[in-house]
Design an enzyme around this catalytic site. Sequence first.
Site, PDB file in Angstrom:
ATOM      1  N   ASP A  72     -42.527   5.240   4.040  1.00  0.00           N
ATOM      2  CA  ASP A  72     -41.404   5.237   4.989  1.00  0.00           C
ATOM      3  C   ASP A  72     -40.981   3.784   5.275  1.00  0.00           C
ATOM      4  O   ASP A  72     -41.425   3.201   6.240  1.00  0.00           O
ATOM      5  CB  ASP A  72     -41.833   5.913   6.298  1.00  0.00           C
ATOM      6  CG  ASP A  72     -40.728   5.907   7.350  1.00  0.00           C
ATOM      7  OD1 ASP A  72     -39.552   6.032   6.966  1.00  0.00           O
ATOM      8  OD2 ASP A  72     -41.047   5.763   8.533  1.00  0.00           O
ATOM      9  N   TYR A  86     -45.352   2.343   6.759  1.00  0.00           N
ATOM     10  CA  TYR A  86     -44.165   2.204   7.622  1.00  0.00           C
ATOM     11  C   TYR A  86     -43.546   0.838   7.366  1.00  0.00           C
ATOM     12  O   TYR A  86     -44.232  -0.188   7.473  1.00  0.00           O
ATOM     13  CB  TYR A  86     -44.691   2.327   9.043  1.00  0.00           C
ATOM     14  CG  TYR A  86     -43.770   2.306  10.230  1.00  0.00           C
ATOM     15  CD1 TYR A  86     -42.859   3.323  10.466  1.00  0.00           C
ATOM     16  CD2 TYR A  86     -43.897   1.298  11.183  1.00  0.00           C
ATOM     17  CE1 TYR A  86     -42.084   3.331  11.617  1.00  0.00           C
ATOM     18  CE2 TYR A  86     -43.131   1.302  12.337  1.00  0.00           C
ATOM     19  CZ  TYR A  86     -42.218   2.316  12.553  1.00  0.00           C
ATOM     20  OH  TYR A  86     -41.466   2.321  13.705  1.00  0.00           O
ATOM     21  N   SER A  87     -42.266   0.812   6.946  1.00  0.00           N
ATOM     22  CA  SER A  87     -41.556  -0.432   6.670  1.00  0.00           C
ATOM     23  C   SER A  87     -42.257  -1.184   5.528  1.00  0.00           C
ATOM     24  O   SER A  87     -42.447  -0.617   4.452  1.00  0.00           O
ATOM     25  CB  SER A  87     -41.436  -1.274   7.948  1.00  0.00           C
ATOM     26  OG  SER A  87     -40.515  -2.324   7.776  1.00  0.00           O
ATOM     27  N   LEU A  88     -42.674  -2.436   5.726  1.00  0.00           N
ATOM     28  CA  LEU A  88     -43.404  -3.144   4.675  1.00  0.00           C
ATOM     29  C   LEU A  88     -44.641  -2.359   4.249  1.00  0.00           C
ATOM     30  O   LEU A  88     -45.104  -2.464   3.113  1.00  0.00           O
ATOM     31  CB  LEU A  88     -43.801  -4.548   5.149  1.00  0.00           C
ATOM     32  CG  LEU A  88     -44.638  -5.402   4.191  1.00  0.00           C
ATOM     33  CD1 LEU A  88     -43.949  -5.601   2.850  1.00  0.00           C
ATOM     34  CD2 LEU A  88     -44.984  -6.744   4.826  1.00  0.00           C
ATOM     35  N   GLY A 106     -44.627   0.491   3.402  1.00  0.00           N
ATOM     36  CA  GLY A 106     -44.233   1.296   2.259  1.00  0.00           C
ATOM     37  C   GLY A 106     -44.646   0.666   0.949  1.00  0.00           C
ATOM     38  O   GLY A 106     -44.940   1.373  -0.024  1.00  0.00           O
TER      39      GLY A 106
END
Length: 400
Positions: free
Chosen positions: A253, A230-232, A234
């Site tokens: 994501d 999720y975010s970083l 990813g």
Amino acid sequence: MRFLFEDESFSFETLRAAGFANDGGADLGEVITTVRNISEGDEEAWLREWKSTAQRVHAIATRAQADGHLVSAREALLRASNYYRTAEFYRRDDPANDPEAKLLSTLARETFAAAAALMDTPVEAVRIPYEDTSLPGYLFLVDDSGAPRPTVIFTSGFDSTLEEAYFAVAAAALRRGYNVLAYDGPGQGAVLREQQLVFRPDWEAVVTPVVDYALTRPEIAPDRLALLGYSLGGYLTARAAAHEHRLAALILDDGLYNYYDAHTQAMPPFLREWVETGRDDLANPVVGLLMTGSTQLRWALRNGVWAFGAASVADYVRRTADYTLDGVAHLIDCPTLILDAEDDQFFRGQPQRVQAALTCPHTLVTLRESEGAGEHCHMGAMSRFHQIAFDWLDSTLASA
């Protein structure tokens, strides 16, 4: 997309808080009445108003639980946890030593733990062995049957917390028959705040112990482990998957190929040169001036200095250069879903770079602004994100 604020960062973080209403993390009316007393870019008012709402909702939970209304107590505790996290978000002058930041983050954890104890499905607080310490986590189980089920290992991002995992992934996963094992790693949540461990680029050193732990649990099917970043996260999960090959699937994501480029692509050439050559005496004052005019830049760089253990903003930016999939992306061998947000203000163009570097079976899905899903990590469109991610995962695990 602008949501209740013109300030880009305030808009996004308000959308993030409100978007968790899908799974009980907010009430829209509470969000609206909270932010109407916050001026654009006023970080002190942001803390004051979100904290006030969190305290009020926390008090509702306390009364409900005392009166035996356990569902109402759980619902209010979940909202209070999200609001306490949101209140603390911009408190970044000296978060390691700031009593207010410590109080709010502690309350966010405590209220979620209290809510977890009241959930209809089993939730277990776990400690995952890691080097000479352990990482805090939650194991969210579909039921108490002990039957081995497909399981998502959830890795959050640059500023996320373990407790946020419930709203971001776990609640939706449980409805679809997936367990979730979520954890705070170095640089994240309680591990940063209580153990002072900062981010590291070689995230396989984090994920492999988490997988080791997962495989000790009879409730987790060893051949149906999916890793979701999720975010970083990813980047972190993609880097881990290049070296950890016990995974059945990987979901990014969103996709992130090079974290350094995400920072420097908007820099004027002279400033990038100063950062790269260590001219911090020139670079830091210029960046400081830029930070005064941007809530988003000010928050992100201060958070980066703290979470990466950097000495200054320029030092932080240089440290991000190690966070790249260059030379390792081709080692990922499990089926991979790369998500892309059309209007991503942080990682624009990065998912396409991940796709170009992969040699494993992979799918790139761009979620559009026209369907309300174009923001970073698809904030405000969590149902759409969950549909795409879990429908792909259902099909991928079935075919495997």
